[in-house]
Design a protein around this motif. Sequence first.
Motif, short mmCIF file in Angstrom:
data_model
loop_
_atom_site.label_atom_id
_atom_site.label_comp_id
_atom_site.label_asym_id
_atom_site.label_seq_id
_atom_site.Cartn_x
_atom_site.Cartn_y
_atom_site.Cartn_z
N LEU A 1 0.85 -1.18 0.00
CA LEU A 1 0.00 0.00 0.00
C LEU A 1 0.89 1.24 0.00
O LEU A 1 1.75 1.39 0.87
CB LEU A 1 -0.90 0.00 1.24
CG LEU A 1 -2.03 1.01 1.22
CD1 LEU A 1 -3.19 0.52 2.07
CD2 LEU A 1 -1.59 2.36 1.72
N LEU A 2 0.71 2.09 -1.00
CA LEU A 2 1.53 3.30 -1.11
C LEU A 2 0.83 4.51 -0.52
O LEU A 2 1.38 5.19 0.36
CB LEU A 2 1.85 3.57 -2.58
CG LEU A 2 2.62 2.49 -3.33
CD1 LEU A 2 2.73 2.85 -4.81
CD2 LEU A 2 4.00 2.30 -2.70
N THR A 3 -0.37 4.82 -1.01
CA THR A 3 -1.07 6.03 -0.60
C THR A 3 -2.57 5.73 -0.43
O THR A 3 -3.07 4.71 -0.88
CB THR A 3 -0.93 7.17 -1.62
OG1 THR A 3 -1.51 6.76 -2.86
CG2 THR A 3 0.53 7.55 -1.83
N ARG A 4 -3.24 6.69 0.20
CA ARG A 4 -4.69 6.60 0.35
C ARG A 4 -5.31 7.91 -0.15
O ARG A 4 -4.70 8.97 -0.07
CB ARG A 4 -5.08 6.37 1.80
CG ARG A 4 -4.81 7.58 2.69
CD ARG A 4 -5.05 7.30 4.18
NE ARG A 4 -4.82 8.46 4.99
CZ ARG A 4 -3.64 8.94 5.35
NH1 ARG A 4 -2.53 8.35 4.93
NH2 ARG A 4 -3.54 10.02 6.11
N HIS A 5 -6.53 7.79 -0.66
CA HIS A 5 -7.33 8.97 -1.03
C HIS A 5 -8.73 8.73 -0.51
O HIS A 5 -9.36 7.72 -0.85
CB HIS A 5 -7.37 9.19 -2.54
CG HIS A 5 -8.35 10.25 -2.93
ND1 HIS A 5 -8.08 11.59 -2.77
CD2 HIS A 5 -9.62 10.18 -3.40
CE1 HIS A 5 -9.13 12.29 -3.16
NE2 HIS A 5 -10.08 11.45 -3.54
N TRP A 6 -9.21 9.63 0.32
CA TRP A 6 -10.57 9.57 0.86
C TRP A 6 -11.38 10.73 0.32
O TRP A 6 -10.88 11.85 0.22
CB TRP A 6 -10.56 9.68 2.39
CG TRP A 6 -10.12 8.46 3.10
CD1 TRP A 6 -8.91 8.26 3.72
CD2 TRP A 6 -10.86 7.27 3.32
NE1 TRP A 6 -8.87 7.01 4.29
CE2 TRP A 6 -10.06 6.38 4.06
CE3 TRP A 6 -12.15 6.86 2.95
CZ2 TRP A 6 -10.50 5.12 4.45
CZ3 TRP A 6 -12.58 5.60 3.33
CH2 TRP A 6 -11.76 4.75 4.07
N LEU A 7 -12.64 10.47 0.03
CA LEU A 7 -13.63 11.51 -0.24
C LEU A 7 -14.67 11.38 0.86
O LEU A 7 -15.35 10.36 0.98
CB LEU A 7 -14.28 11.32 -1.62
CG LEU A 7 -15.47 12.24 -1.92
CD1 LEU A 7 -15.06 13.71 -1.85
CD2 LEU A 7 -16.07 11.90 -3.27
N ILE A 8 -14.75 12.42 1.69
CA ILE A 8 -15.69 12.45 2.81
C ILE A 8 -16.76 13.49 2.48
O ILE A 8 -16.43 14.64 2.18
CB ILE A 8 -14.97 12.82 4.13
CG1 ILE A 8 -13.82 11.83 4.38
CG2 ILE A 8 -15.95 12.84 5.29
CD1 ILE A 8 -12.84 12.27 5.45
N THR A 9 -18.02 13.07 2.51
CA THR A 9 -19.13 13.95 2.16
C THR A 9 -20.02 14.08 3.38
O THR A 9 -20.46 13.07 3.95
CB THR A 9 -19.93 13.37 0.98
OG1 THR A 9 -19.05 13.12 -0.11
CG2 THR A 9 -21.02 14.34 0.54
N ASP A 10 -20.30 15.33 3.79
CA ASP A 10 -21.18 15.52 4.95
C ASP A 10 -22.64 15.52 4.51
O ASP A 10 -22.95 15.42 3.32
CB ASP A 10 -20.80 16.78 5.75
CG ASP A 10 -21.06 18.08 5.02
OD1 ASP A 10 -21.95 18.15 4.14
OD2 ASP A 10 -20.37 19.07 5.35
N GLY A 11 -23.54 15.64 5.47
CA GLY A 11 -24.96 15.56 5.20
C GLY A 11 -25.52 16.71 4.37
O GLY A 11 -26.64 16.64 3.89
N ARG A 12 -24.75 17.78 4.22
CA ARG A 12 -25.17 18.91 3.39
C ARG A 12 -24.54 18.86 2.00
O ARG A 12 -24.70 19.78 1.21
CB ARG A 12 -24.80 20.23 4.08
CG ARG A 12 -25.62 20.51 5.34
CD ARG A 12 -25.40 21.92 5.87
NE ARG A 12 -24.15 22.09 6.59
CZ ARG A 12 -23.95 21.78 7.86
NH1 ARG A 12 -24.93 21.25 8.57
NH2 ARG A 12 -22.80 22.00 8.43
N GLY A 13 -23.77 17.81 1.72
CA GLY A 13 -23.13 17.67 0.42
C GLY A 13 -21.74 18.27 0.35
O GLY A 13 -21.09 18.21 -0.70
#
Length: 132
Positions: A52-64
Motif C-alpha cells: 500500500l503506497l497512498t490513500r485517497h478519501w472523499l468524505i461527504t457531509d450531510g449537506r453535500g
Amino acid sequence: MLNLFDHEAETEGVVVRVAVSFLPEQSRSEASRWFWAYHIRIENHGSQPVKLLTRHWLITDGRGGQHHVDGEGVVGEQPYLKPGESHDYVSGCPLNTPTGRMEGVFRMIRDDQTIINAEIPRFPLVAPAVAR
C-alpha cells in the motif's frame, strides 16, 4: 460466523472491507460534532504481493460538502501483503452533520511494479436519532 464487515469492494484481487461504528461518547450534537470509528481490512487474494503506497478519501457531509484526504500509507504504515495475507487498522472521522459518507482508493503496487487503485467501498456515516 458473524461477519463484522458490512461493506466490501474487490479490485484486481485486493479486497477492502469496512465496518463503521458511531461513537456517542466523542460526539457533541450541541457543538455540531459527530464522530465515527471505522475498521478497515485489506486482503490480498491475488497471486503477487502488494504494498500500500497512498490513500485517497472523499468524505461527504450531510449537506453535500466534500473533503478530500490524501496521504502516504494508513495510520503511519505502508503494509506489504503477500498472497493470502491481510492488514487491519482502525481510524476515525468527525463530521459537522449527523450523517454523511466516506469512500476512496488505496494506491498499491505489486512486485512486478503494476499499480492497483483498490476501491474503498462507499459507506454511510449515520448517527442514531437520539444522538442528533
